[in-house]
Design an enzyme around this catalytic site. Structure first.
Site, PDB file in Angstrom:
ATOM      1  CB  ILE A  82     -40.476  67.380 -49.988  1.00 22.40           C
ATOM      2  CG1 ILE A  82     -39.758  66.073 -50.187  1.00 22.40           C
ATOM      3  CG2 ILE A  82     -39.593  68.373 -49.715  1.00 22.40           C
ATOM      4  CD1 ILE A  82     -39.247  65.673 -48.937  1.00 22.40           C
ATOM      5  CE  LYS A  83     -46.067  72.605 -44.133  1.00 25.15           C
ATOM      6  NZ  LYS A  83     -46.258  72.411 -42.712  1.00 25.15           N
ATOM      7  CB  VAL A  84     -40.737  73.726 -50.637  1.00 19.22           C
ATOM      8  CG1 VAL A  84     -39.805  72.367 -51.012  1.00 19.22           C
ATOM      9  CG2 VAL A  84     -41.991  73.671 -51.652  1.00 19.22           C
TER      10      VAL A  84
END
Ligand code: E4P
Length: 218
Positions: A82-84
């Site tokens: 997951i890229k935040v």
């Protein structure tokens, strides 16, 4: 050093994977737009090709909605990372995804060593400093990588330095000299790593001499 490809172009990913060059993939909203496909379908296809981490980015800017998007993206495949974004809500989401979902997190849009320090303290699996965009504003992207490396080494952080916004083969060499863990580069830059005029010239000369021998191997 691990090589990730920075694209959502499935054909390119398949070809590079078959060459044995890929350890993972990074995508972002702009790359999904460029692919012309739906984020779920394109990302699923990529995860079926590459066994390593495939970064898929949330687009919410507020913690609760980020978490809802993270849950949704995580269902696509087990190797989704997951890229935040590097914001306070993004850091809070990073910590929560790591502790409650036990998922890899890539904290993106990093432009300073202090931001990288915060991401490591939030338990990020990867920090993505954007070297090309720093160079674009007459800053030095590689100086930032070297400083992050020193800080992470000082405190034995596990967060991997994922050099992003790579524009040239020299970025790759400099990242390797500094000891960065990963580079993510466009397909053309990864392919360009193999090129050297003396390799082409040497091969042509060997093949010409071989033809003169009249021999065959096998
Ligand atoms: C990284 O994960 C980003 O997708 C990417 O490297 C950004 O690169 P750009 O500055 O060339 O858009």
């Amino acid at each position: 050093m691990k090589f990730f490809v920075d694209t959502a172009d499935v054909k390119e990913i398949r070809e590079l994977n078959e060459l044995g060059l890929l350890d993972g993939v990074t995508t972002n909203p702009s790359l999904i737009l460029k692919s012309g496909g739906s984020i779920v379908e394109v990302t699923k296809e990529i995860c079926d090709i590459v066994a390593g981490p495939v970064s898929a980015e949330v687009v919410a800017t507020e913690f609760k909605q980020m978490m809802a998007e993270a849950e949704y993206l995580a269902k696509i495949a087990d190797n989704i990372c997951i890229k935040v974004p590097l914001t306070l809500d993004g850091l809070k989401a990073c910590k929560t995804i790591r502790t409650e979902m036990n998922r890899m997190v890539n904290v993106t849009l990093c432009f300073s060593p202090n931001q990288a320090l915060l991401a490591a303290k939030a338990g990020a699996s990867f920090i993505s400093p954007f070297v090309g965009r720093l160079d674009d504003i007459s800053s030095d992207g590689m100086d930032v990588i070297a400083e992050i490396k020193q800080i992470y080494d000082n405190y034995d952080f596990d967060t991997e330095i994922l050099v992003a916004s790579v524009r040239t083969v020299n970025h790759v060499k400099q990242a390797a000299l500094i000891g960065a863990d990963v580079v993510t580069a466009p397909p053309a830059t990864l392919r360009a790593l193999v090129s050297h005029p003396l390799t082409d010239k040497g091969l042509a000369a060997f093949l010409a001499d071989w033809a003169k021998t009249g021999q065959k191997i096998g």
